[in-house]
Design a protein around this motif. Sequence first.
Motif, short mmCIF file in Angstrom:
data_model
loop_
_atom_site.label_atom_id
_atom_site.label_comp_id
_atom_site.label_asym_id
_atom_site.label_seq_id
_atom_site.Cartn_x
_atom_site.Cartn_y
_atom_site.Cartn_z
N THR A 100 9.42 -11.50 -9.30
CA THR A 100 9.68 -10.39 -10.21
C THR A 100 8.32 -9.85 -10.61
OG1 THR A 100 10.86 -9.64 -12.19
CG2 THR A 100 9.69 -11.73 -12.38
N GLU A 101 8.32 -8.68 -11.24
CA GLU A 101 7.08 -8.12 -11.77
C GLU A 101 7.19 -8.22 -13.29
OE1 GLU A 101 4.88 -4.21 -10.41
OE2 GLU A 101 6.45 -3.71 -11.84
N THR A 102 6.33 -9.00 -13.91
CA THR A 102 6.48 -9.29 -15.33
C THR A 102 5.60 -8.41 -16.19
OG1 THR A 102 7.05 -11.58 -14.87
CG2 THR A 102 6.34 -11.06 -17.10
N LEU A 137 6.62 -13.09 -2.14
CA LEU A 137 6.41 -13.16 -3.58
C LEU A 137 6.09 -11.75 -4.08
CD1 LEU A 137 4.14 -16.36 -3.59
CD2 LEU A 137 6.64 -16.25 -3.77
N HIS A 138 6.02 -11.58 -5.39
CA HIS A 138 5.60 -10.26 -5.87
C HIS A 138 4.10 -10.27 -6.19
CE1 HIS A 138 4.65 -7.05 -8.62
NE2 HIS A 138 5.70 -6.41 -8.16
N GLY A 139 3.70 -11.23 -7.03
CA GLY A 139 2.28 -11.32 -7.34
C GLY A 139 1.96 -11.03 -8.79
N LEU A 159 2.55 -9.92 -0.71
CA LEU A 159 2.56 -9.57 -2.12
C LEU A 159 2.62 -8.05 -2.30
CD1 LEU A 159 -0.37 -11.76 -3.59
CD2 LEU A 159 2.07 -12.30 -3.62
N ASP A 160 3.05 -7.65 -3.48
CA ASP A 160 3.03 -6.25 -3.91
C ASP A 160 1.59 -5.94 -4.36
OD1 ASP A 160 5.38 -4.27 -5.49
OD2 ASP A 160 3.28 -4.13 -6.13
N PRO A 161 1.10 -4.72 -4.13
CA PRO A 161 -0.27 -4.43 -4.59
C PRO A 161 -0.40 -4.43 -6.12
CG PRO A 161 0.79 -2.45 -3.75
CD PRO A 161 1.69 -3.60 -3.41
N HIS A 162 0.73 -4.34 -6.83
CA HIS A 162 0.67 -4.45 -8.30
C HIS A 162 0.71 -5.92 -8.68
CE1 HIS A 162 2.32 -0.33 -7.63
NE2 HIS A 162 1.22 -0.11 -8.31
N CYS A 163 -0.31 -6.64 -8.24
CA CYS A 163 -0.32 -8.09 -8.41
C CYS A 163 -1.64 -8.52 -9.06
CB CYS A 163 -0.17 -8.77 -7.05
SG CYS A 163 -1.57 -8.51 -5.95
N PRO A 192 4.24 4.93 -3.23
CA PRO A 192 5.42 4.06 -3.19
C PRO A 192 5.42 3.08 -2.01
CG PRO A 192 6.01 6.32 -2.57
CD PRO A 192 4.62 6.36 -3.07
N HIS A 193 6.05 1.93 -2.26
CA HIS A 193 5.99 0.82 -1.31
C HIS A 193 6.96 1.02 -0.14
CE1 HIS A 193 3.67 -0.73 -4.49
NE2 HIS A 193 4.61 -1.35 -5.15
N THR A 194 6.60 1.90 0.76
CA THR A 194 7.47 2.21 1.89
C THR A 194 7.18 1.30 3.08
OG1 THR A 194 5.85 3.89 2.47
CG2 THR A 194 7.80 4.62 1.28
N ASN A 202 5.91 6.22 -9.56
CA ASN A 202 5.57 6.90 -8.29
C ASN A 202 6.50 6.53 -7.14
OD1 ASN A 202 3.62 8.86 -7.34
ND2 ASN A 202 3.04 7.30 -5.83
N HIS A 203 7.30 5.45 -7.28
CA HIS A 203 8.22 5.08 -6.19
C HIS A 203 9.22 6.18 -5.89
CE1 HIS A 203 6.44 1.34 -5.65
NE2 HIS A 203 7.15 0.59 -6.47
N PHE A 204 9.53 7.02 -6.87
CA PHE A 204 10.46 8.13 -6.63
C PHE A 204 9.96 9.05 -5.53
CE2 PHE A 204 8.31 11.89 -8.28
CZ PHE A 204 7.27 11.33 -9.03
ZN LIG Z 1 4.40 -2.41 -6.98
#
Ligand SMILES: [Zn+2]
Length: 490
Positions: free
Chosen positions: A10-12, A105-107, A139-143, A163-165, A438-440
């Motif tokens: 998850t992203e906390t 994982l998310h990170g 991992l997600d870059p928002h980690c 966005p994470h495409t 920004n994912h939109f």
């Molecule tokens: Zn992210």
Amino acid sequence: MRLFTATLATETNTFSPLPTSLQNYKESVFFRPGEHPADAPRMCTAPLFVARKRAEEEGFELVEGSCFAASPAGTTNRADYETMRDEILDQLKAALPLDGVLLGLHGAMVAHGYDDVEGDIIERVRAIVGPKCVIGVELDPHCHLTLKRLSGADIIVLYKEFPHTDVVDRAEDVLDLVLATLRGEIKPVMSVYDCRQIQSYPTTLQPMRGLVDRIKAMEGKDGILSVSIAHCFPYGDVPELGTRVLVIADGDKKTADALATTLGEELVSLRGKTRPAALDVAAGIAEGMAFNDLPVVIADAADNAGGGAPSDNTDILRHLIETGIEDACLGPIWDPIAVRLCFDAGLGARISLRFGGKIAPSSGQPVDAEVEILGLQRDAWQSFGPTQVSVGDCAAIRVRGVDAVLIANRTQATGLELFTNLGIDPTRKKIVVVKSTNHFMAAYGPIAKKVIYVESSGPLRRDPCKVPYIKVQRPIWPLDDDAPPRGLIF
Ligand SMILES: [Zn+2]
């Protein structure tokens, strides 16, 4: 070859008013071994999805562990985290001996008592599988790219796009690198540069678009295996929060160090230059109305559920209603109780409804209005690139000239289905308001004739100086003026 894969993610947002428990994982991604659907990956499960598809042709046996992921919100309940983690670790022990491990994982997950959840998981996995097993992590870059996880893993690859495409593409990269290592074709070495800064880096805009294209072109040449930029997750108050660059080279640490330094210095030179400007609510809507084409997409980034916000702030909706704007749609507003009331009233009914503005002071006040129920759908989903995101039961209501989408499963706007599920065509609206940072852009960018970023009173403050950090290591830009990069840290 035997590989094991699992997901715990998850992203906390440690400032979020919404605690995260096992129930939130059950409502989002909760698959026991063999239960993961075959159609598409879910949040952070791309390593399993990709490895399952390629196991036979690549000649390895895949042991599937559990996949647990929850939509971004507050800190995860400690006992629930330990329960999910230990279930995966027990599966791992039962799967021994193993040649490789793939972790989705998310990170940026935090549990009570664990500021570095991913470091904890990777460290425990390493202790079980031993030093020779190759551990690859997506991992997600928002980690938070902590030293503990760098020390425990052999290969870490982050999504490049925001966005994470590219979640599936990067999972392919992780698998490629793990298999090549196991076959003795490469010897991955990692270097990390710490820019010591907090910033947002949408890759749909310059200068990040160009930087990402350049780093993609570097991979596979001159001994460079992989390049990742850890953007940072600004709403997780943990010591190692901050932008870092990760380079994986083939056997040559000096090559990895040199490129990580070059790219890290470039990112330091981009302080304050990668984030789009945002207008206040009134100015943003006025600019949208003055534009002579449609649709104009307005992003309510401060109330993005994808960053852990409740997604029930009413500022923009109120402004649209109060200024008498017709031909607008807005979503998603997370309000499961209002959704329930709409289902009880039925399609086409006109009722007095109180909705939104419920979870915290940053949600604003609820809206009380006569609404017409335009659409109802049970257990709906929206797309996000190749993945599917559940929105749960949802209802479309018309409040004067505004069509608003209420959802039961809290998530941000990623796919057009958020509206089209309920019979609303966002391509024909003058104003389309989406709660998302920004994912939109993956789905709404292509239909938008203009995009405007607006700052409501939602909880995700754009200026890091307004975020009440306690744990983040200082100095760090922009909280401190004198915050030179830390440079190579790994
Ligand atoms: Zn992210």
